[in-house]
Design a protein around this motif. Structure first.
Motif, short mmCIF file in Angstrom:
data_model
loop_
_atom_site.label_atom_id
_atom_site.label_comp_id
_atom_site.label_asym_id
_atom_site.label_seq_id
_atom_site.Cartn_x
_atom_site.Cartn_y
_atom_site.Cartn_z
N VAL A 151 -2.47 -29.15 -24.67
CA VAL A 151 -2.27 -29.20 -23.23
C VAL A 151 -1.82 -27.83 -22.74
O VAL A 151 -0.94 -27.20 -23.32
CB VAL A 151 -1.20 -30.26 -22.85
N VAL A 152 -2.45 -27.35 -21.65
CA VAL A 152 -2.15 -26.04 -21.08
C VAL A 152 -1.71 -26.24 -19.63
O VAL A 152 -2.34 -27.00 -18.89
CB VAL A 152 -3.40 -25.13 -21.13
N ASP A 153 -0.63 -25.56 -19.21
CA ASP A 153 -0.21 -25.57 -17.81
C ASP A 153 -1.04 -24.53 -17.06
O ASP A 153 -1.08 -23.36 -17.45
CB ASP A 153 1.27 -25.22 -17.67
N VAL A 154 -1.71 -24.96 -15.99
CA VAL A 154 -2.58 -24.10 -15.20
C VAL A 154 -2.05 -24.02 -13.78
O VAL A 154 -1.74 -25.04 -13.16
CB VAL A 154 -4.03 -24.65 -15.20
N ALA A 155 -1.95 -22.79 -13.26
CA ALA A 155 -1.50 -22.55 -11.89
C ALA A 155 -2.72 -22.42 -10.98
O ALA A 155 -3.71 -21.79 -11.36
CB ALA A 155 -0.68 -21.26 -11.83
N HIS A 156 -2.64 -23.01 -9.79
CA HIS A 156 -3.70 -22.94 -8.79
C HIS A 156 -3.17 -22.15 -7.61
O HIS A 156 -2.19 -22.55 -6.98
CB HIS A 156 -4.13 -24.35 -8.38
N ILE A 157 -3.82 -21.00 -7.34
CA ILE A 157 -3.32 -20.04 -6.34
C ILE A 157 -4.33 -19.91 -5.21
O ILE A 157 -5.53 -19.77 -5.46
CB ILE A 157 -3.08 -18.67 -7.00
N ARG A 158 -3.82 -19.95 -3.95
CA ARG A 158 -4.69 -19.80 -2.78
C ARG A 158 -4.31 -18.55 -2.00
O ARG A 158 -3.23 -18.47 -1.42
CB ARG A 158 -4.56 -21.00 -1.85
N PRO A 159 -5.20 -17.56 -1.96
CA PRO A 159 -4.95 -16.35 -1.18
C PRO A 159 -5.27 -16.60 0.30
O PRO A 159 -5.71 -17.69 0.68
CB PRO A 159 -5.92 -15.34 -1.78
N ALA A 160 -5.11 -15.58 1.12
CA ALA A 160 -5.37 -15.69 2.55
C ALA A 160 -6.82 -16.09 2.84
O ALA A 160 -7.09 -16.76 3.83
CB ALA A 160 -5.05 -14.37 3.25
N SER A 161 -7.75 -15.73 1.97
CA SER A 161 -9.17 -16.08 2.18
C SER A 161 -9.41 -17.58 2.06
O SER A 161 -10.43 -18.08 2.52
CB SER A 161 -10.05 -15.35 1.16
#
Length: 95
Positions: A43-53
């Motif tokens: 199991v891997v922890d994955v980050a979901h990032i949202r830029p201004a676009s």
């Protein structure tokens, strides 16, 4: 690694805060952290990032650092500390 809810989402103190992905240098708001199953049940922890676009990307949670630029209206619990954005060795997502 934190416990995930039924949807695979993990609570994280930086959700809603501006973060930097040290693997690519991009910055945006941390929208979610999820558990993903990989080879042999790992199991891997994955980050979901949202830029201004608005176009989100994902990276290993270990690549995420608080940004020195706050997201408007967000009170982030982890203050920026000089040296935390150094381009140290990034952690690629496993295949």
């Amino acid at each position: 690694m934190s416990a995930a809810d039924d949807a695979g989402h993990v609570q994280h103190e930086l959700i809603g805060c501006r973060v930097r992905d040290i693997a690519c240098g991009g910055e945006g708001a941390l929208m979610a952290v999820t558990h993903e199953m990989h080879d042999h049940g790992r199991v891997v922890d994955v980050a979901h990032i949202r830029p201004a676009s608005g176009v989100e990307w994902s990276t290993a949670l270990g690549n995420v650092r608080p940004s020195r630029v706050p997201v408007s209206g967000a009170a982030c619990p982890v203050p920026f500390e000089p040296g935390t954005l150094a381009p140290d060795e990034a952690q690629p997502l496993p295949d």
